[in-house]
Design a protein around this motif. Structure first.
Motif, PDB file in Angstrom:
ATOM      1  N   HIS A  53       0.829  -1.212   0.000  1.00  0.00           N
ATOM      2  CA  HIS A  53       0.000   0.000   0.000  1.00  0.00           C
ATOM      3  C   HIS A  53       0.863   1.263   0.000  1.00  0.00           C
ATOM      4  O   HIS A  53       0.512   2.260  -0.636  1.00  0.00           O
ATOM      5  CB  HIS A  53      -0.920   0.001   1.218  1.00  0.00           C
ATOM      6  CG  HIS A  53      -2.265  -0.593   0.949  1.00  0.00           C
ATOM      7  ND1 HIS A  53      -3.214   0.022   0.160  1.00  0.00           N
ATOM      8  CD2 HIS A  53      -2.818  -1.770   1.349  1.00  0.00           C
ATOM      9  CE1 HIS A  53      -4.304  -0.718   0.095  1.00  0.00           C
ATOM     10  NE2 HIS A  53      -4.077  -1.824   0.809  1.00  0.00           N
ATOM     11  N   LEU A  54       1.985   1.223   0.702  1.00  0.00           N
ATOM     12  CA  LEU A  54       2.866   2.386   0.747  1.00  0.00           C
ATOM     13  C   LEU A  54       3.563   2.619  -0.589  1.00  0.00           C
ATOM     14  O   LEU A  54       3.854   3.759  -0.960  1.00  0.00           O
ATOM     15  CB  LEU A  54       3.918   2.216   1.849  1.00  0.00           C
ATOM     16  CG  LEU A  54       3.413   2.238   3.286  1.00  0.00           C
ATOM     17  CD1 LEU A  54       4.563   1.982   4.258  1.00  0.00           C
ATOM     18  CD2 LEU A  54       2.736   3.559   3.615  1.00  0.00           C
ATOM     19  N   SER A  55       3.838   1.552  -1.317  1.00  0.00           N
ATOM     20  CA  SER A  55       4.597   1.658  -2.571  1.00  0.00           C
ATOM     21  C   SER A  55       3.724   1.956  -3.781  1.00  0.00           C
ATOM     22  O   SER A  55       4.238   2.373  -4.818  1.00  0.00           O
ATOM     23  CB  SER A  55       5.375   0.357  -2.822  1.00  0.00           C
ATOM     24  OG  SER A  55       6.291   0.097  -1.784  1.00  0.00           O
ATOM     25  N   GLY A  56       2.416   1.733  -3.670  1.00  0.00           N
ATOM     26  CA  GLY A  56       1.561   1.858  -4.845  1.00  0.00           C
ATOM     27  C   GLY A  56       0.602   3.020  -4.786  1.00  0.00           C
ATOM     28  O   GLY A  56       0.453   3.703  -3.762  1.00  0.00           O
ATOM     29  N   GLY A  57      -0.056   3.249  -5.915  1.00  0.00           N
ATOM     30  CA  GLY A  57      -1.128   4.234  -5.972  1.00  0.00           C
ATOM     31  C   GLY A  57      -0.709   5.681  -5.899  1.00  0.00           C
ATOM     32  O   GLY A  57      -1.519   6.557  -5.602  1.00  0.00           O
ATOM     33  N   GLY A  58       0.534   5.974  -6.142  1.00  0.00           N
ATOM     34  CA  GLY A  58       0.972   7.363  -6.151  1.00  0.00           C
ATOM     35  C   GLY A  58       1.037   8.007  -4.777  1.00  0.00           C
ATOM     36  O   GLY A  58       1.052   9.238  -4.664  1.00  0.00           O
ATOM     37  N   LEU A  59       1.099   7.191  -3.718  1.00  0.00           N
ATOM     38  CA  LEU A  59       1.152   7.764  -2.369  1.00  0.00           C
ATOM     39  C   LEU A  59       2.385   8.634  -2.166  1.00  0.00           C
ATOM     40  O   LEU A  59       2.296   9.740  -1.620  1.00  0.00           O
ATOM     41  CB  LEU A  59       1.133   6.639  -1.325  1.00  0.00           C
ATOM     42  CG  LEU A  59       1.208   7.100   0.138  1.00  0.00           C
ATOM     43  CD1 LEU A  59      -0.023   7.915   0.517  1.00  0.00           C
ATOM     44  CD2 LEU A  59       1.354   5.909   1.084  1.00  0.00           C
ATOM     45  N   MET A  60       3.551   8.152  -2.619  1.00  0.00           N
ATOM     46  CA  MET A  60       4.782   8.921  -2.439  1.00  0.00           C
ATOM     47  C   MET A  60       4.776  10.190  -3.295  1.00  0.00           C
ATOM     48  O   MET A  60       5.237  11.250  -2.860  1.00  0.00           O
ATOM     49  CB  MET A  60       5.999   8.059  -2.776  1.00  0.00           C
ATOM     50  CG  MET A  60       6.170   6.854  -1.864  1.00  0.00           C
ATOM     51  SD  MET A  60       6.306   7.332  -0.123  1.00  0.00           S
ATOM     52  CE  MET A  60       6.008   5.751   0.682  1.00  0.00           C
ATOM     53  N   LEU A  61       4.248  10.091  -4.503  1.00  0.00           N
ATOM     54  CA  LEU A  61       4.149  11.267  -5.371  1.00  0.00           C
ATOM     55  C   LEU A  61       3.241  12.310  -4.730  1.00  0.00           C
ATOM     56  O   LEU A  61       3.565  13.500  -4.698  1.00  0.00           O
ATOM     57  CB  LEU A  61       3.608  10.861  -6.747  1.00  0.00           C
ATOM     58  CG  LEU A  61       3.417  11.978  -7.777  1.00  0.00           C
ATOM     59  CD1 LEU A  61       4.743  12.660  -8.092  1.00  0.00           C
ATOM     60  CD2 LEU A  61       2.777  11.427  -9.052  1.00  0.00           C
ATOM     61  N   GLY A  62       2.117  11.870  -4.205  1.00  0.00           N
ATOM     62  CA  GLY A  62       1.188  12.799  -3.568  1.00  0.00           C
ATOM     63  C   GLY A  62       1.729  13.385  -2.282  1.00  0.00           C
ATOM     64  O   GLY A  62       1.617  14.589  -2.034  1.00  0.00           O
ATOM     65  N   ALA A  63       2.327  12.544  -1.444  1.00  0.00           N
ATOM     66  CA  ALA A  63       2.781  12.989  -0.127  1.00  0.00           C
ATOM     67  C   ALA A  63       3.917  13.990  -0.210  1.00  0.00           C
ATOM     68  O   ALA A  63       3.948  14.981   0.529  1.00  0.00           O
ATOM     69  CB  ALA A  63       3.201  11.774   0.704  1.00  0.00           C
ATOM     70  N   PHE A  64       4.892  13.756  -1.100  1.00  0.00           N
ATOM     71  CA  PHE A  64       6.074  14.614  -1.163  1.00  0.00           C
ATOM     72  C   PHE A  64       5.908  15.802  -2.119  1.00  0.00           C
ATOM     73  O   PHE A  64       6.471  16.868  -1.873  1.00  0.00           O
ATOM     74  CB  PHE A  64       7.296  13.807  -1.602  1.00  0.00           C
ATOM     75  CG  PHE A  64       7.845  12.904  -0.539  1.00  0.00           C
ATOM     76  CD1 PHE A  64       8.480  13.428   0.579  1.00  0.00           C
ATOM     77  CD2 PHE A  64       7.732  11.527  -0.643  1.00  0.00           C
ATOM     78  CE1 PHE A  64       8.994  12.598   1.568  1.00  0.00           C
ATOM     79  CE2 PHE A  64       8.244  10.689   0.342  1.00  0.00           C
ATOM     80  CZ  PHE A  64       8.874  11.220   1.451  1.00  0.00           C
ATOM     81  N   PHE A  65       5.140  15.627  -3.191  1.00  0.00           N
ATOM     82  CA  PHE A  65       5.165  16.631  -4.251  1.00  0.00           C
ATOM     83  C   PHE A  65       3.869  17.409  -4.453  1.00  0.00           C
ATOM     84  O   PHE A  65       3.900  18.489  -5.042  1.00  0.00           O
ATOM     85  CB  PHE A  65       5.552  15.965  -5.577  1.00  0.00           C
ATOM     86  CG  PHE A  65       6.954  15.423  -5.583  1.00  0.00           C
ATOM     87  CD1 PHE A  65       8.030  16.250  -5.845  1.00  0.00           C
ATOM     88  CD2 PHE A  65       7.197  14.088  -5.301  1.00  0.00           C
ATOM     89  CE1 PHE A  65       9.326  15.762  -5.844  1.00  0.00           C
ATOM     90  CE2 PHE A  65       8.492  13.584  -5.296  1.00  0.00           C
ATOM     91  CZ  PHE A  65       9.559  14.424  -5.553  1.00  0.00           C
ATOM     92  N   MET A  66       2.725  16.882  -3.997  1.00  0.00           N
ATOM     93  CA  MET A  66       1.472  17.581  -4.249  1.00  0.00           C
ATOM     94  C   MET A  66       0.761  18.016  -2.970  1.00  0.00           C
ATOM     95  O   MET A  66       0.180  19.099  -2.920  1.00  0.00           O
ATOM     96  CB  MET A  66       0.571  16.723  -5.132  1.00  0.00           C
ATOM     97  CG  MET A  66       1.137  16.637  -6.555  1.00  0.00           C
ATOM     98  SD  MET A  66       0.125  15.698  -7.709  1.00  0.00           S
ATOM     99  CE  MET A  66       0.484  14.035  -7.165  1.00  0.00           C
ATOM    100  N   ALA A  67       0.816  17.206  -1.934  1.00  0.00           N
ATOM    101  CA  ALA A  67       0.228  17.621  -0.658  1.00  0.00           C
ATOM    102  C   ALA A  67       1.009  18.777  -0.044  1.00  0.00           C
ATOM    103  O   ALA A  67       0.468  19.541   0.754  1.00  0.00           O
ATOM    104  CB  ALA A  67       0.193  16.437   0.305  1.00  0.00           C
ATOM    105  N   THR A  68       2.279  18.918  -0.421  1.00  0.00           N
ATOM    106  CA  THR A  68       3.139  19.966   0.151  1.00  0.00           C
ATOM    107  C   THR A  68       3.130  21.269  -0.645  1.00  0.00           C
ATOM    108  O   THR A  68       3.906  22.171  -0.339  1.00  0.00           O
ATOM    109  CB  THR A  68       4.591  19.453   0.228  1.00  0.00           C
ATOM    110  OG1 THR A  68       5.003  19.012  -1.079  1.00  0.00           O
ATOM    111  CG2 THR A  68       4.714  18.285   1.190  1.00  0.00           C
TER     112      THR A  68
END
Length: 311
Positions: A228-243
């Motif tokens: 779940h942590l590696s998929g679905g764009g979570l890292m892209l969203g957390a580091f680059f768009m939520a910020t």
């Protein structure tokens, strides 16, 4: 001695520098997207970035505003939007998405600093609603298949290492969690972003997923969590768009509440929603609540609210 009105804080960073650093941080994942999906991914990058820059310049020329494309914000929006597109979408899709991101979400609300939601994510959600079939069709090695998160939702097993390294179907820039984490760490160490939002977003999401895993009888399933942590764009969203500076809280407490709220929403959408994803809609809804979050987390002015003691 210089005498001037507030604010008195000065910083050498410019909008162009900040946007440039974010683009640099995105390059590992963007380059991997081209390696993973081929030359078509590069074409989609170019079309989306050029469309975004042109739409911003044309709108500003028509409305008589100062042309600001040199600040790289439109180019960054185009890059982020392209990274959120499946590799096989028709070439007109990124043009429509760029128009919506730049004109509707950004410029019609006053330009950079005035938009109420992340332009790239707003455009992706618009495209998902308008062209669902196109935006949810994924292929890998010329074979159309479901994403790993969709496979998990259907009860099938997935390869966690492939998800972390990115050799899976998905949108162009979200598959390689490893590359996105490298870019995110770069942004934190260069102080372009604050660590609180990604930390509390990813951390709270992990807590909710583990609680669900235990409650549903899976037990402490680490591979389920890592998938779940590696998929679905979570890292892209957390580091680059939520910020995103404009659409995220500026208070420290607000950043923590915002991150936890995004983690909870992403968990709800992924586990109980109709889609296996959830990051985009979670951040968009979070953007809408930022004014309220900031209102309840603004620190008191010095001396305000102090209790009066009689001697």
């Amino acid at each position: 001695m210089k005498i001037s009105s507030s604010p008195h804080i000065r910083d050498r960073e410019t909008t162009t520098n900040i946007m440039g650093k974010v683009i640099v941080a995105l390059l590992p994942a963007a380059i991997f997207g081209v390696y993973n999906f081929g030359i078509r991914a590069l074409a989609l990058y170019l079309i989306t970035i050029i469309s975004s820059v042109l739409f911003e310049a044309l709108f500003q020329i028509i409305t008589g505003r100062k042309i600001t494309v040199k600040d790289l914000s439109a180019a960054l929006t185009g890059l982020l939007l392209a990274m959120n597109l499946p590799p096989d979408v028709p070439y007109w899709i990124p043009v429509i998405g760029s128009f919506f991101a730049i004109i509707v979400v950004k410029q019609l609300f006053g330009g950079l600093g005035q938009n109420f939601m992340n332009p790239a994510l707003g455009a992706r959600c618009f495209l998902l609603i308008s062209f669902t079939g196109i935006m949810t069709s994924f292929s890998y090695d010329a074979v159309t298949m479901a994403t790993p998160l969709a496979e998990m939702k259907a009860g099938n097993s997935v390869d966690v290492l492939s998800m972390f390294l990115g050799t899976i179907p998905g949108t162009i820039g979200e598959t390689c969690a490893f590359a996105l984490i490298i870019g995110g760490i770069f942004l934190i160490f260069t102080r372009v972003i604050n660590y609180r939002i990604p930390l509390y977003y990813i951390g709270s999401f992990a807590v909710f997923i583990m609680i669900y895993a235990i409650a549903s009888g899976r037990g402490i399933d680490i591979s389920y969590l890592l998938a779940h942590l590696s998929g679905g764009g979570l890292m892209l969203g957390a580091f680059f768009m939520a910020t995103d500076y404009v659409t995220s809280p500026i208070t420290s407490g607000g950043k923590i509440i915002f991150g936890i709220f995004l983690g909870f929403l992403t968990f709800l959408f992924r586990v109980f929603g109709g889609s296996a994803e959830g990051v985009s809609y979670a951040i968009i809804i979070g953007n809408l609540l930022v004014p309220l979050i900031e209102k309840v987390t603004v620190p008191k002015s010095f001396g305000k609210g102090a209790t009066k003691h009689e001697s």
